[in-house]
Write an enzyme that holds these catalytic residues in place. Sequence first.
Site, PDB file in Angstrom:
ATOM      1  N   ASP A   1       0.867  -1.166   0.000  1.00  0.00           N
ATOM      2  CA  ASP A   1       0.000   0.000   0.000  1.00  0.00           C
ATOM      3  C   ASP A   1       0.910   1.224   0.000  1.00  0.00           C
ATOM      4  OD1 ASP A   1      -2.414   1.595   0.640  1.00  0.00           O
ATOM      5  OD2 ASP A   1      -1.371   1.870   2.547  1.00  0.00           O
TER       6      ASP A   1
ATOM      7  N   ASP B   1      -1.733  -0.797   6.098  1.00  0.00           N
ATOM      8  CA  ASP B   1      -1.879  -0.229   7.435  1.00  0.00           C
ATOM      9  C   ASP B   1      -3.297   0.246   7.721  1.00  0.00           C
ATOM     10  OD1 ASP B   1      -1.541   1.829   5.442  1.00  0.00           O
ATOM     11  OD2 ASP B   1      -1.557   3.223   7.114  1.00  0.00           O
TER      12      ASP B   1
ATOM     13  N   ASP C   1      -7.412  -1.342   3.833  1.00  0.00           N
ATOM     14  CA  ASP C   1      -6.533  -2.421   3.371  1.00  0.00           C
ATOM     15  C   ASP C   1      -6.957  -3.777   3.931  1.00  0.00           C
ATOM     16  OD1 ASP C   1      -4.851  -0.574   2.068  1.00  0.00           O
ATOM     17  OD2 ASP C   1      -3.789  -0.174   3.935  1.00  0.00           O
TER      18      ASP C   1
HETATM   19  N1  LIG Z   1     -11.419  13.536   2.946  1.00  0.00           N
HETATM   20  C1  LIG Z   1     -10.907  13.739   1.740  1.00  0.00           C
HETATM   21  N2  LIG Z   1     -10.635  14.970   1.332  1.00  0.00           N
HETATM   22  C2  LIG Z   1     -10.112  15.198   0.124  1.00  0.00           C
HETATM   23  N3  LIG Z   1      -9.818  14.251  -0.768  1.00  0.00           N
HETATM   24  C3  LIG Z   1     -10.071  13.000  -0.434  1.00  0.00           C
HETATM   25  C4  LIG Z   1     -10.616  12.660   0.839  1.00  0.00           C
HETATM   26  N4  LIG Z   1     -10.777  11.338   0.872  1.00  0.00           N
HETATM   27  C5  LIG Z   1     -10.295  10.856  -0.294  1.00  0.00           C
HETATM   28  N5  LIG Z   1      -9.889  11.847  -1.094  1.00  0.00           N
HETATM   29  C6  LIG Z   1      -9.347  11.750  -2.458  1.00  0.00           C
HETATM   30  O1  LIG Z   1      -9.531  10.422  -2.929  1.00  0.00           O
HETATM   31  C7  LIG Z   1      -8.267   9.816  -3.231  1.00  0.00           C
HETATM   32  C8  LIG Z   1      -8.313   8.357  -2.880  1.00  0.00           C
HETATM   33  O2  LIG Z   1      -8.475   8.204  -1.489  1.00  0.00           O
HETATM   34  P1  LIG Z   1      -8.204   6.803  -0.764  1.00  0.00           P
HETATM   35  O3  LIG Z   1      -8.597   6.968   0.663  1.00  0.00           O
HETATM   36  O4  LIG Z   1      -8.889   5.755  -1.552  1.00  0.00           O
HETATM   37  O5  LIG Z   1      -6.646   6.532  -0.912  1.00  0.00           O
HETATM   38  P2  LIG Z   1      -5.349   7.334  -0.446  1.00  0.00           P
HETATM   39  O6  LIG Z   1      -5.502   7.813   0.933  1.00  0.00           O
HETATM   40  O7  LIG Z   1      -4.997   8.363  -1.447  1.00  0.00           O
HETATM   41  O8  LIG Z   1      -4.158   6.311  -0.570  1.00  0.00           O
HETATM   42  P3  LIG Z   1      -3.862   4.783  -0.174  1.00  0.00           P
HETATM   43  O9  LIG Z   1      -4.818   3.968  -0.963  1.00  0.00           O
HETATM   44  O10 LIG Z   1      -2.458   4.634  -0.675  1.00  0.00           O
HETATM   45  O11 LIG Z   1      -3.963   4.598   1.293  1.00  0.00           O
HETATM   46  C9  LIG Z   1      -7.247  10.620  -2.448  1.00  0.00           C
HETATM   47  O12 LIG Z   1      -5.983  10.595  -3.063  1.00  0.00           O
HETATM   48  C10 LIG Z   1      -7.849  12.008  -2.472  1.00  0.00           C
HETATM   49  O13 LIG Z   1      -7.512  12.670  -3.662  1.00  0.00           O
END
Ligand SMILES: Nc1ncnc2c1ncn2[C@@H]1O[C@H](COP(=O)(O)OP(=O)(O)OP(=O)(O)O)[C@@H](O)[C@H]1O
Length: 412
Positions: A105, A304, A308
């Site tokens: 991840d 983490d 996941d």
């Molecule tokens: N609360 C939020 N505010 C702003 N953008 C968000 C928010 N939640 C998600 N996003 C957008 O959606 C995308 C995907 O979020 P997701 O939680 O699926 O993965 P991540 O945190 O980017 O990464 P990973 O999958 O590596 O843990 C983020 O990169 C962001 O651009």
Amino acid sequence: MEEAQGSKAPIQRFADVVSGYFVPAVITLAVLTFLVWYFVLDPGNFSRALVNFTAVLVIACPCALGLATPTSIMVGTGKGAENGILIKGAEHLENAHRLTAIVLDKTGTITKGEPAVTDIVSLNGQTETQLLHLAAVAEKNSEHPLAQAIVRHGQAQGVASGDAAEFAAIPGHGVRAQVDGKTVLVGTRKLMRENGVDFAVSLSRVEALEQQGKTVMLMAVDGKPAALIAVADTVKEHSAAAVAQLKKMGLEVWMITGDNERTARAIAREVGVDNILAEVLPEHKAEKVQELKQQGKVVGMVGDGINDAPALAIADVGFAIGTGTDVAMEAADITLIRGDLRGIVAAIQLSKATMRNIKQNLFWALIYNLLGIPIAAAGFLSPVLAGAAMAFSSVSVVTNALRLRRFRPQLS
Ligand SMILES: Nc1ncnc2c1ncn2[C@@H]1O[C@H](COP(=O)(O)OP(=O)(O)OP(=O)(O)O)[C@@H](O)[C@H]1O
Ligand SMILES: [Cu+]
């Protein structure tokens, strides 16, 4: 750990199967020995036939076979714990040596998971401070690490006061909230597209920031493009070393993330990962792992976050980062107490060392029986000596298992 030390590794089943055939075979051999001695070799000498019958039974006793696997597993899991690797079951310790692919991840696993706001680009003439205020208030109710980065930045600038009137989190996309009577959207390109907000003119600026490995969130106010908010997360100190060593061990290394392709690629380049699965929605991570498994790979997943957990559960071996969420640790098979990804390398090395040790144990457990049975049947082994040899076979197995205590992970 107790669970691990008590549970059965698949190789244990081999020992169980062997024992299953062994016992009837040995009794048959012993009876044959008796009959041949009594009727053929020394006719009528009941005591001599009985002594040889007993010697065969004693030397054949498979007690050491039963010790072979559990002793190694016990030392192996203990050694893991000593090195910050908590193994939940014996089968996971065994499976780790078969892995052919590792899926990492991105956020919180490869990176520290402590994003910080680096750029705020105004697209509507409002000042950075005004925009940050709207974003920080909108994100206040979100638990997402990116949201927290924005809120922290807002608080540092003293513009985070106020509350959103309405709030909705859209997992994998972003948030929508009412702030100061305005509708504020913060999130991905997809979120904007779905809400009919057109960011086309700003795309080159978005891409330039992503090229630097930053995650760019778009903000719209009342349906119009308002700002770009870029956030950067730093790569953990040992991520690149761990990836390099995994590759050297012949494993395929993948990165999986909800983040966009370009940012993912920039981070992947930094740590040497060749294969990328980007823009994967939280609910699709497990499917991606499943697909890799269907291609015949034996997949280890490392993560983490809460999102996941299903992927950790479906992988052949799930590794949770000990500094992450409890949900991930619950779903995983192995927890790396330290955030350091070299723990994966150490776990695989430990698995290999343990398997090698078990095989040696099986050799020591069986060799005495195999050599001893014909000698005993021929009448050259007294039951007392046979008993001593038996005890010695168990001693060899335990001694060999204890050699595993010298295991040290070889980390670059
Ligand atoms: N609360 C939020 N505010 C702003 N953008 C968000 C928010 N939640 C998600 N996003 C957008 O959606 C995308 C995907 O979020 P997701 O939680 O699926 O993965 P991540 O945190 O980017 O990464 P990973 O999958 O590596 O843990 C983020 O990169 C962001 O651009
Ligand atoms: Cu024995």
